[in-house]
Motif scaffolding. Structure first.
Motif, PDB file in Angstrom:
ATOM      1  N   ARG A 248       2.341   1.734  -3.156  1.00  0.00           N
ATOM      2  CA  ARG A 248       1.382   2.444  -4.425  1.00  0.00           C
ATOM      3  C   ARG A 248       0.941   3.745  -4.442  1.00  0.00           C
ATOM      4  NH1 ARG A 248      -1.206  -1.899  -8.140  1.00  0.00           N
ATOM      5  NH2 ARG A 248      -0.369  -2.935  -7.712  1.00  0.00           N
ATOM      6  N   TRP A 249       0.630   4.377  -2.592  1.00  0.00           N
ATOM      7  CA  TRP A 249       0.433   5.294  -2.530  1.00  0.00           C
ATOM      8  C   TRP A 249       1.518   6.636  -2.810  1.00  0.00           C
ATOM      9  CZ3 TRP A 249      -3.977   8.443  -1.283  1.00  0.00           C
ATOM     10  CH2 TRP A 249      -4.125   8.671  -0.969  1.00  0.00           C
ATOM     11  N   TRP A 250       2.550   6.298  -2.732  1.00  0.00           N
ATOM     12  CA  TRP A 250       4.065   6.828  -2.712  1.00  0.00           C
ATOM     13  C   TRP A 250       3.759   7.126  -4.690  1.00  0.00           C
ATOM     14  CZ3 TRP A 250       7.582   8.957   0.845  1.00  0.00           C
ATOM     15  CH2 TRP A 250       8.110   9.504   0.237  1.00  0.00           C
TER      16      TRP A 250
ATOM     17  N   ALA B   4       2.277   7.125  -6.339  1.00  0.00           N
ATOM     18  CA  ALA B   4       0.492   7.617  -7.784  1.00  0.00           C
ATOM     19  C   ALA B   4       0.946   8.101  -8.412  1.00  0.00           C
ATOM     20  CB  ALA B   4      -0.817   7.614  -6.828  1.00  0.00           C
ATOM     21  N   GLY B   5       2.411   9.249  -8.049  1.00  0.00           N
ATOM     22  CA  GLY B   5       2.201  10.190  -9.080  1.00  0.00           C
ATOM     23  C   GLY B   5       2.628   9.870 -10.417  1.00  0.00           C
TER      24      GLY B   5
ATOM     25  N   TYR C 117       0.925  -1.020  -0.230  1.00  0.00           N
ATOM     26  CA  TYR C 117      -0.501   0.098  -0.127  1.00  0.00           C
ATOM     27  C   TYR C 117       0.949   0.894   0.126  1.00  0.00           C
ATOM     28  CZ  TYR C 117      -3.630   3.370   1.467  1.00  0.00           C
ATOM     29  OH  TYR C 117      -5.058   4.199   1.409  1.00  0.00           O
TER      30      TYR C 117
END
Ligand SMILES: Cc1cc2nc3c(=O)[nH]c(=O)nc-3n(C[C@H](O)[C@H](O)[C@H](O)COP(=O)(O)OP(=O)(O)OC[C@H]3O[C@@H](n4cnc5c(N)ncnc54)[C@H](O)[C@@H]3O)c2cc1C
Ligand code: FES
Ligand code: FES
Lengths: 295, 165
Positions: free
Chosen positions: B134-136, B138-139, B131
């Protein structure tokens, strides 16, 4: 990008005199995640960029002996969520700081820049409003303070006059038994602009609400302070019935438009649902827990 | 003392991948343009030029940034790490090995951005969850891989980094 001039003043007075001399052609440059793209794409008619990041008052985050926080206008989001004391004191602002753009955007994007860009969907603005933040403004006529809910005047516009800049934001000391939450709806999990955003702050005295504030993003020409929703909660129990009644007021206050991101009806309904969730999250935090919906 | 307005060619000195570098940059040039067009550091890519794709990611003073959204003149005095500085004379960085071995790239245009962004993550947190990764990331956009192999490669690299530590 067309030719521009760049200045890196080290004092507020110097920044004010550059802004005053060049009028609307001069803009402050904090993290640049709005202004650099806007100048490049000719969306802002500016050709003098005044770097905010060499002025100590704009880059510092301080807490005084009474717990009052002064957040420099150019402090990036990244610094806020890595500051445990700030994150504990102003969770809704950190909720917003964590969802602006991506990690790379958050490395530069500031809360002050988000506020001064004055977009209706600016994520930190409802969070600042529910935390009763005040804008410390300096200009040729001296310094003045304006409540965040009175700062934005129209999409992309605010109360700053010629030569004025935002120096910092004053945030009241956190108090025991309070909590806040900000969340938004977007079609994916990250990297999009809010279809609607909602922030809530609650102060609890046992199970009874003693103070409350609610604000919305992307449902009006400016971020919207829904004073009546907060007022209706004062004296009420922190329960689902109270939250639903306040959320109803938020839905009534919302006056959104139809655009590519959503319809009026969808945004009205989102105002209700997100206000309810923001209040639940704020209550959970006031009671020492955390919102169940993650970010 | 009034602050000077800079225009034309401005002298900028920065530390890039450990070396002190002097360059003349116009205020309108982005850090990405300065890296690519003046310093021949063409590893960082221009995907969107507006902050949305991460292909231009570099680490500036320890923070991940999109170099298309930074002015070159803002880099004065800064310490910058680009993809060119990720490998060392001793060999590839564990992220680079893991990307190769996990087939985490196809055309490769997004890869420098992903590796720099992932390095910023592992520098801060060598034990991320899926998670977190994926969050880190996202850009960072990738048109080819479907992301899954990239996420596996970053988790694999994290394991290698922890094993080395
Ligand atoms: C890919 C991408 C994704 C984004 N995602 C989001 C998102 O999810 N949510 C969101 O709300 N925004 C988003 N944004 C917009 C932007 O990142 C934010 O608004 C950010 O907080 C702006 O801060 P900044 O420091 O970069 O501002 P800057 O670009 O430096 O400045 C913004 C504006 O405010 C003015 N200004 C800045 N500082 C001052 C000051 N001290 N006094 C007076 N005026 C000042 C500038 O002149 C400019 O007009 C995104 C942008 C990009 C490129
Ligand atoms: S080129 Fe900078 S984010 Fe796409
Ligand atoms: S490998 Fe082609 S864009 Fe990612």
């Amino acid at each position: 990008m067309r030719a521009i001039q760049y200045a890196a003043p080290t004092t507020v007075d110097d920044a004010v005199s550059i802004l005053a001399e060049h009028g609307p052609r001069a803009r402050m440059l904090a993290g640049g995640t709005d202004i650099i793209v806007q100048v490049r794409e000719d969306a802002r008619d500016a050709d003098v960029l005044v770097d905010a990041k060499h002025i100590p008052e704009l880059t510092s985050l301080t807490v005084d002996a009474d717990g009052v926080t002064t957040l420099g206008a150019a402090v990036p989001c990244y610094e806020l969520y890595n500051d445990a004391q700030f994150a504990a004191a102003y969770p809704a602002i950190v909720d917003a700081a964590r969802i602006i753009g991506s990690t790379g955007i958050q490395g530069r994007a500031s809360v002050g820049g988000n506020l001064c860009n004055s977009g209706p969907a600016g994520d930190t603005i409802p969070a600042l409003i529910v935390h009763t933040a005040a804008c410390n403004i300096s200009g040729p006529g001296g310094a003045r303070q304006v409540a965040v809910e009175d700062f934005c005047t129209a999409p992309g516009r605010n109360v700053l006059g010629n030569g004025e800049l935002l120096v910092s934001l004053t945030l009241p000391a956190p108090s025991a038994g309070s909590g806040s939450h900000y969340l938004r709806f977007i079609p994916r999990n990250e990297m999009d602009i809010a279809v609607v955003g909602a922030g809530a702050f609650l102060q609890l005295d046992g199970d009874t609400i003693s103070a409350a504030r609610v604000a919305l993003a992307a449902v009006a020409p400016t971020p919207l302070f829904v004073r009546e929703a907060g007022d209706a909660l004062v004296g009420a129990p922190a329960d689902e019935a109270s939250f639903a009644a306040a959320a109803d007021l938020a839905r009534s206050a919302a006056s959104p438009i139809d655009d590519m991101r959503g319809t009026v009806a969808h945004r009205k309904q989102l105002s209700y649902v997100l206000t309810q969730r923001a209040l639940r999250g704020a209550a959970a935090r006031a009671q020492g827990g955390s919102p169940s919906n993650g970010h | 003392m009034a602050t000077e307005l800079k225009s034309g060619k401005v002298h900028v000195q920065a530390t890039i991948n450990g070396e002190i570098v002097d360059v003349l940059a116009e205020p309108r040039e982005s850090l990405l343009e300065v890296l690519r067009d003046h310093l021949e550091l063409t590893g960082a890519k221009e995907g969107c030029n507006n902050g949305n794709c991460g292909a231009c990611n570099v680490i500036m003073d320890g923070r991940l940034v999109n170099s298309c959204c930074v002015l070159g003149v803002e880099a004065a005095g800064a310490t910058i790490e680009t993809i060119e500085g990720v490998a060392s004379p001793a060999g590839l960085h564990p992220l680079q090995d893991a990307f190769l071995e996990n087939a985490a790239l196809q055309c490769g245009v997004c890869t420098p951005g992903f590796i720099v962004a992932a390095k910023a993550l592992l520098d801060e947190n060598p034990n991320p969850t899926e998670y977190d990764v994926r969050w880190w990331l996202a850009g960072n956009l990738c048109r080819c891989t479907g992301y899954d192999k990239i996420v596996r490669a970053v988790l694999d690299a994290a394991e290698r980094v922890r094993a080395e530590a």
